[in-house]
Design an enzyme around this catalytic site. Sequence first.
Site, PDB file in Angstrom:
ATOM      1  N   ASP A 181      22.537  23.753  30.631  1.00 46.40           N
ATOM      2  CA  ASP A 181      23.451  24.680  31.091  1.00 46.40           C
ATOM      3  C   ASP A 181      24.716  24.280  31.305  1.00 46.40           C
ATOM      4  O   ASP A 181      25.317  23.343  32.429  1.00 46.40           O
ATOM      5  CB  ASP A 181      22.842  25.428  32.105  1.00 46.40           C
ATOM      6  N   HIS A 183      27.224  26.005  32.126  1.00 46.33           N
ATOM      7  CA  HIS A 183      27.838  26.802  33.251  1.00 46.33           C
ATOM      8  C   HIS A 183      28.895  27.431  33.319  1.00 46.33           C
ATOM      9  O   HIS A 183      29.728  27.668  34.256  1.00 46.33           O
ATOM     10  CB  HIS A 183      27.444  26.322  34.764  1.00 46.33           C
ATOM     11  N   GLU A 207      23.822  26.001  27.013  1.00 45.88           N
ATOM     12  CA  GLU A 207      24.074  27.477  27.374  1.00 45.88           C
ATOM     13  C   GLU A 207      25.379  27.754  28.333  1.00 45.88           C
ATOM     14  O   GLU A 207      25.948  26.665  28.656  1.00 45.88           O
ATOM     15  CB  GLU A 207      23.035  27.722  28.719  1.00 45.88           C
ATOM     16  N   GLU A 233      23.696  35.474  30.529  1.00 44.79           N
ATOM     17  CA  GLU A 233      23.688  36.036  31.853  1.00 44.79           C
ATOM     18  C   GLU A 233      24.569  36.709  32.623  1.00 44.79           C
ATOM     19  O   GLU A 233      24.593  37.405  33.567  1.00 44.79           O
ATOM     20  CB  GLU A 233      23.096  34.626  32.853  1.00 44.79           C
ATOM     21  N   HIS A 283      17.232  35.448  30.715  1.00 48.45           N
ATOM     22  CA  HIS A 283      17.677  34.732  31.777  1.00 48.45           C
ATOM     23  C   HIS A 283      16.942  35.038  33.118  1.00 48.45           C
ATOM     24  O   HIS A 283      16.679  36.230  33.256  1.00 48.45           O
ATOM     25  CB  HIS A 283      19.165  34.805  32.103  1.00 48.45           C
TER      26      HIS A 283
HETATM   27  O1  LIG Z   1      21.016  29.918  33.870  1.00 51.66           O
HETATM   28  C1  LIG Z   1      20.866  29.742  35.050  1.00 51.66           C
HETATM   29  O2  LIG Z   1      19.744  29.801  35.451  1.00 51.66           O
HETATM   30  C2  LIG Z   1      22.244  29.587  36.231  1.00 51.66           C
HETATM   31  O3  LIG Z   1      23.184  29.546  35.268  1.00 51.66           O
HETATM   32  C3  LIG Z   1      22.013  30.425  37.079  1.00 51.66           C
HETATM   33  O4  LIG Z   1      21.964  31.757  36.883  1.00 51.66           O
HETATM   34  C4  LIG Z   1      23.130  30.324  38.307  1.00 51.66           C
HETATM   35  O5  LIG Z   1      23.025  28.816  38.618  1.00 51.66           O
HETATM   36  C5  LIG Z   1      23.057  31.156  39.226  1.00 51.66           C
HETATM   37  O6  LIG Z   1      21.777  30.933  40.147  1.00 51.66           O
HETATM   38 MG   LIG Z   2      23.165  29.763  33.238  1.00 51.72          MG
END
Ligand SMILES: O=C(O)[C@@H](O)[C@H](O)[C@H](O)CO
Ligand SMILES: [Mg+2]
Length: 392
Positions: A181, A183, A207, A233, A283
């Site tokens: 990820d 992010h 991701e 997400e 997600h």
């Molecule tokens: O894809 C994931 O699981 C991460 O991007 C979380 O949504 C984020 O760290 C918020 O908790």
């Molecule tokens: Mg994520």
Amino acid sequence: MSTISKIEKFRVPPRWLFVRVETSDGIVGWGESTLEGHTEAVEGAIQDLTERFIGADPSNIEDIWQTAYMGRFYRGGPVLMSALSGLDIALWDIKGKKLGVPVWQLLGGKLRDRVKVYGWIGGDNPSDVVAAALERKEQGFTAVKMNGTDAASWIDSPDILRGTVDRVKQVRQIGMDVGVDFHGRLHKGMAKQLARLLEQCQPLFIEEPLLPTQPEEIADLSNAVSTPIALGERLYTRHDFRPYLERRAIDIAQPDVAHCGGISELQRIASLTATYDVALAPHCPIGPIALAACMQVATSAPNFTIQEMSWGIHYNRTSDQDPLGNADLHTYMANPEVFTVKNGHLEILTQPGIGIEINEDRVRQAAKYCLENMSPWRNPLWRGDDGSLREW
Ligand SMILES: O=C(O)[C@@H](O)[C@H](O)[C@H](O)CO
Ligand SMILES: [Mg+2]
């Protein structure tokens, strides 16, 4: 006619927001509206829906969805859609319970017997990564997802990228498949470099390689690497997915059932993405109700591929003073055994509605404690070496 008689919301540790809907004939449905870091905003939006739908027929899910979405002109976005998602999930739970069938029966029936899952392990702290992955392995997982890098700048030292590759390699070496990820922390120059360097580790997917405001740039990146690109997400409704599909920017769609518009919209996004040969991998680093809702669509959607599952424990900060110990995925469930991972899979849920039983006393006790003693959870703010703000 049965009507909606009560809509309640419960803020519970570690950072979740549950919705409880009761009908005049005594059926209770549960939903989840968790939007990390924005709990009070979503609570306000749920309050707005409560005023609107007390007295409505809970079986008319689509009419309620449309009314909530269109009815007051402004629509979409994380706050309004998370509130609507919680309500939608609870309404499907009610419908399933009323008819005595799991929700997947109402979505077309099952086309698989078990659902492949991966566990979230964070991965920002290098020394913890292997230990966290081994823990998931013991829990029955065969795949995990970890974070790529700390927030880098537009250009940054290659050492940062080498560190990431080493961490991913270490987890691959213990025999786990790995999703990475990014992010949205990198910019396009460095994201491309990291994606290329990671190819040797053969990640399941990369991701949010860039922020989910960049469909064109993500499409370019997708053309430059062989690894599947995943994202979703931070997209709300199928309308937000459209540019990514039209530009062939992604291989894997990751809508979050608690943000995208609930089970109704997750099902629609699944169908839409399938027409672009894009797979569905919902997600879900959040609570048990969201996971149960995802499982309903995972059971019936042809293009479903893998489900995220948080377990929950990684979220607790010692300063939270959580009265329930380390609240995790199982804490608020009366039938926690349904979320037992075996050979990398969960068995499909077979009970009526969304398939889990909520321990209501526990939820009420935790919510009361939370309201009286805990400030709402906020994500940390990250700054670079130069002091400027970076993506979390
Ligand atoms: O894809 C994931 O699981 C991460 O991007 C979380 O949504 C984020 O760290 C918020 O908790
Ligand atoms: Mg994520």
